[in-house]
Design a protein around this motif. Structure first.
Motif, PDB file in Angstrom:
ATOM      1  N   HIS A  74       0.836  -1.208   0.000  1.00 43.56           N
ATOM      2  CA  HIS A  74       0.000   0.000   0.000  1.00 43.56           C
ATOM      3  C   HIS A  74       0.872   1.260   0.000  1.00 43.56           C
ATOM      4  O   HIS A  74       0.483   2.301   0.529  1.00 43.56           O
ATOM      5  CB  HIS A  74      -0.925   0.005   1.218  1.00 43.56           C
ATOM      6  N   ILE A  77      -0.538   4.684  -1.141  1.00 45.74           N
ATOM      7  CA  ILE A  77      -1.345   5.442  -0.177  1.00 45.74           C
ATOM      8  C   ILE A  77      -0.437   6.290   0.705  1.00 45.74           C
ATOM      9  O   ILE A  77      -0.727   7.459   0.989  1.00 45.74           O
ATOM     10  CB  ILE A  77      -2.188   4.487   0.699  1.00 45.74           C
ATOM     11  N   ASN A  80       0.820   9.262  -1.258  1.00 46.08           N
ATOM     12  CA  ASN A  80      -0.269  10.212  -1.507  1.00 46.08           C
ATOM     13  C   ASN A  80      -0.457  11.179  -0.336  1.00 46.08           C
ATOM     14  O   ASN A  80      -0.419  12.408  -0.500  1.00 46.08           O
ATOM     15  CB  ASN A  80      -1.554   9.429  -1.765  1.00 46.08           C
ATOM     16  N   SER A 130     -15.570   2.897   2.887  1.00 47.96           N
ATOM     17  CA  SER A 130     -14.801   3.837   2.089  1.00 47.96           C
ATOM     18  C   SER A 130     -15.715   4.669   1.207  1.00 47.96           C
ATOM     19  O   SER A 130     -16.808   4.242   0.825  1.00 47.96           O
ATOM     20  CB  SER A 130     -13.803   3.081   1.200  1.00 47.96           C
ATOM     21  N   SER A 135     -10.777   8.010  -8.813  1.00 47.45           N
ATOM     22  CA  SER A 135      -9.393   7.881  -8.334  1.00 47.45           C
ATOM     23  C   SER A 135      -8.694   9.225  -8.199  1.00 47.45           C
ATOM     24  O   SER A 135      -8.030   9.495  -7.203  1.00 47.45           O
ATOM     25  CB  SER A 135      -8.601   6.981  -9.285  1.00 47.45           C
ATOM     26  N   ARG A 138     -10.017  11.099  -5.234  1.00 51.01           N
ATOM     27  CA  ARG A 138      -9.568  10.441  -4.005  1.00 51.01           C
ATOM     28  C   ARG A 138      -8.118  10.826  -3.692  1.00 51.01           C
ATOM     29  O   ARG A 138      -7.776  11.121  -2.547  1.00 51.01           O
ATOM     30  CB  ARG A 138      -9.691   8.927  -4.161  1.00 51.01           C
ATOM     31  N   ILE A 139      -7.283  10.835  -4.710  1.00 55.12           N
ATOM     32  CA  ILE A 139      -5.885  11.212  -4.533  1.00 55.12           C
ATOM     33  C   ILE A 139      -5.769  12.677  -4.113  1.00 55.12           C
ATOM     34  O   ILE A 139      -4.970  13.027  -3.241  1.00 55.12           O
ATOM     35  CB  ILE A 139      -5.092  10.963  -5.829  1.00 55.12           C
ATOM     36  N   GLY A 142      -6.789  13.037  -0.529  1.00 54.45           N
ATOM     37  CA  GLY A 142      -5.722  12.489   0.304  1.00 54.45           C
ATOM     38  C   GLY A 142      -4.572  13.474   0.459  1.00 54.45           C
ATOM     39  O   GLY A 142      -4.011  13.628   1.544  1.00 54.45           O
ATOM     40  N   VAL A 168      -7.306   7.251   5.878  1.00 54.99           N
ATOM     41  CA  VAL A 168      -6.914   6.071   5.100  1.00 54.99           C
ATOM     42  C   VAL A 168      -8.075   5.087   4.970  1.00 54.99           C
ATOM     43  O   VAL A 168      -8.323   4.537   3.890  1.00 54.99           O
ATOM     44  CB  VAL A 168      -5.701   5.370   5.762  1.00 54.99           C
ATOM     45  N   PHE A 172      -9.541   4.825   1.281  1.00 58.77           N
ATOM     46  CA  PHE A 172      -8.916   3.695   0.594  1.00 58.77           C
ATOM     47  C   PHE A 172      -9.394   2.323   1.071  1.00 58.77           C
ATOM     48  O   PHE A 172      -8.847   1.311   0.644  1.00 58.77           O
ATOM     49  CB  PHE A 172      -7.395   3.789   0.735  1.00 58.77           C
TER      50      PHE A 172
END
Length: 262
Positions: A74, A77, A80, A130, A135, A138-139, A142, A168, A172
């Motif tokens: 991971h 993550i 990020n 979640s 994506s 989400r990034i 984060g 997290v 995710f």
């Protein structure tokens, strides 16, 4: 006797690091200010130093339980959130060194109260699951969350695990125990950035005379982190979060009654 108490409190708080994936700084800060009578800014710096020891040892000890390969899997993550937290950590030090100490004390209290509600209400937060987001969004979230976490980390002398773990999990869909290890991996460089900025401003000189105290508290944290990591498979996370949230709330009230030195 002061050194013994520093070791004892370091060990007690260090258990949290190994058990949940926290630096335990949110609990250590009221202790440093209310029990050991440090001014807020020196307490924050000491907190960061001891937190670095705690999260590093906790990460190492937990790796034998969680599995370092699961953390590496991971890694995206970690990168990020870490990208944002390093920026936030650098910014946060500037606020911590410029803000009035009484105001800083109030910020700490508010932060502790908010985190206590996060801990007490963790069942509701984590049961949501979640967030179903694209994506890229989400990034982006984060990254922004990382900036906020980094600011609080260096500004208040905390590792930010209570903010990282829910982030997290919600973004995710990571298991809470794995999220704790990812939190530690993110916290280590974040804390180092905060300490680097304090050093560049020559603020570390303010705690130079407290080296013995720091060594004893850090040593206690190592022992506590080891114990906490070995308890990971035997303690109910739900009950633990409720207890810790309550303690944190009581710590905030105690700190609110503390009058910073003029």
């Amino acid at each position: 006797m002061r050194s013994i108490w520093a070791f004892t409190w370091g060990a007690l708080v260090g258990v949290l690091g190994g058990l949940i994936g926290l630096g335990g700084a949110e609990f250590r800060l009221p202790v440093l200010i209310s029990i050991f009578n440090y001014r807020t800014l020196p307490a924050i710096i000491i907190n960061l130093i001891v937190s670095l020891v705690t999260v590093t040892c906790s990460f190492v000890f937990r790796s034998g339980v969680i599995g370092i390969e699961n953390v590496v899997a991971h890694f995206a993550i970690i990168i990020n959130i870490l990208a944002g937290s390093l920026i936030g950590s650098y910014i946060g030090v500037s606020y911590a060194t410029r803000i009035n100490e009484r105001i800083l004390n109030r910020v700490v209290v508010i932060f502790l109260v908010l985190l206590s509600f996060v801990l007490i209400g963790h069942n509701f937060i984590f049961s949501v699951g979640s967030l179903q987001l694209p994506s890229l969004l989400r990034i982006s979230i984060g990254f922004v969350a990382g900036i906020v976490i980094g600011i609080f980390s260096s500004m208040l002398g905390v590792a930010g695990g209570e903010l990282i773990i829910p982030t997290v999990i919600l973004l995710f869909a990571v298991d809470i125990k794995l999220a704790g290890s990812l939190s530690l991996a993110i916290s280590i460089p974040t804390i180092m950035m905060g300490l680097f900025k304090f050093r560049s401003q020559q603020r570390l000189q303010e705690v130079k005379s407290e080296q013995k105290f720091i060594v004893f508290m850090a040593s206690g944290s190592i022992l506590g982190a080891f114990i906490g990591s070995n308890l990971l498979n035997y303690v109910s996370s739900s009950l633990l979060y409720l207890i810790l949230g309550t303690i944190l709330l009581l710590s905030a009230f105690k700190l609110a009654k503390h009058k910073p030195a003029r």
